[in-house]
Design a protein around this motif. Sequence first.
Motif: not given
Length: 360
Positions: A116-124, A177-187, A232-236
């Motif tokens: 429902y949220l597409d939360a998935q680890i796609i890379r390491l 803090y990192v969400s703020y730097l990236l301009g991701d208000p949802l996170m 956060l990693v998946a979106r950014q």
Amino acid sequence: MISLLASFFTSFVVTFLIIHYQNLHMPLSADEDIKGIQKFHVTSVPRIGGISIVAGIFAATLFNLKSHADTNFATTLLLCAVPAFAIGLMEDLTKNVGVKNRLLLTAISAAMANIYLDAQIIRLDIIGVDYLLALPGVGLIFTIFAITGMANAYNIIDGFNGLSSMVGVITLMGLIYVSYLLGDPLMMYLSLIMAGAILGFFIWNYPRGLIFLGDGGAYLIGFWIAVISVMLVARQPQVSPWFALLINAYPISETLFTIYRRTMHQGKNPLLPDGIHFHTLIFRRILNSISRGHQGAIFTANAKTSPYLWMLTSMAVVPAILWWNSTPILITFTILFTISYIWLYSRIVNFKTPRWAKLL
């Protein structure tokens, strides 16, 4: 800001009400096992603080009227967390829910977050591993395993007043803090409302331990932080996946080392409890020997244990937020943290605690 205040004050008030009217629910909610291998409190204490966390998050969504998208996302995340929280709360009330059942329901929550949220680890950012994660089903299974493990990790470290809850707040501050730097208000929003809800509970939990987080609360916090870390990693794309690993290094290390210790060193079932977690060693080998304190004291050895682990958590969170986009640097700090954790654990368990640790 309104959502943050709503989550904080709602959690604060609900926690107060649970404590004030504990005579009505103590037959169900009390943690009366004060002689268990992982028990360090001296009186019966209600262990349903997770209800306050849920109430705080729910209130935050009601007051966030300006952004329907954020509200819908937070509500969906909270609904995904229901199986994990519910099975934890059931354990808090009945004290007889097995670990396997708790992990199973938490895995269902993780699967729901993926769907429902597409939360998935796609890379390491590791050659070969990223290819495997791209295969059908592999990324999903790995994500469910990781999120379930993180939720359980917060339950493992929830051993002393304020320990698990403040570790969660410190980690969430890094995510904010990192969400703020990236301009991701949802996170930012998701991290802020959880941090506010935890702090509303924390005031009553630390230092005197008037209420416990319980399995429900611990699973909820761990699940929430895990999903935000993954998303956060998946979106950014510019965020290194090792940021999510390092910022959660303490609970991850405690969990992995616990599994190793119980299976390889002790030859026991890794799901069975023991009394030699890192926080337990600090209490028994350092603080309980030099700072026993009286029963009526505010800062007993129990309360003084948690700041040690808060500092340990910060040792991972600080480099994570400073080099959030550099995989080589983050891998280096992850290795350094792991070595430091194992070295300090081995020193304490062998009665060779560094002098500086006894001065804290």
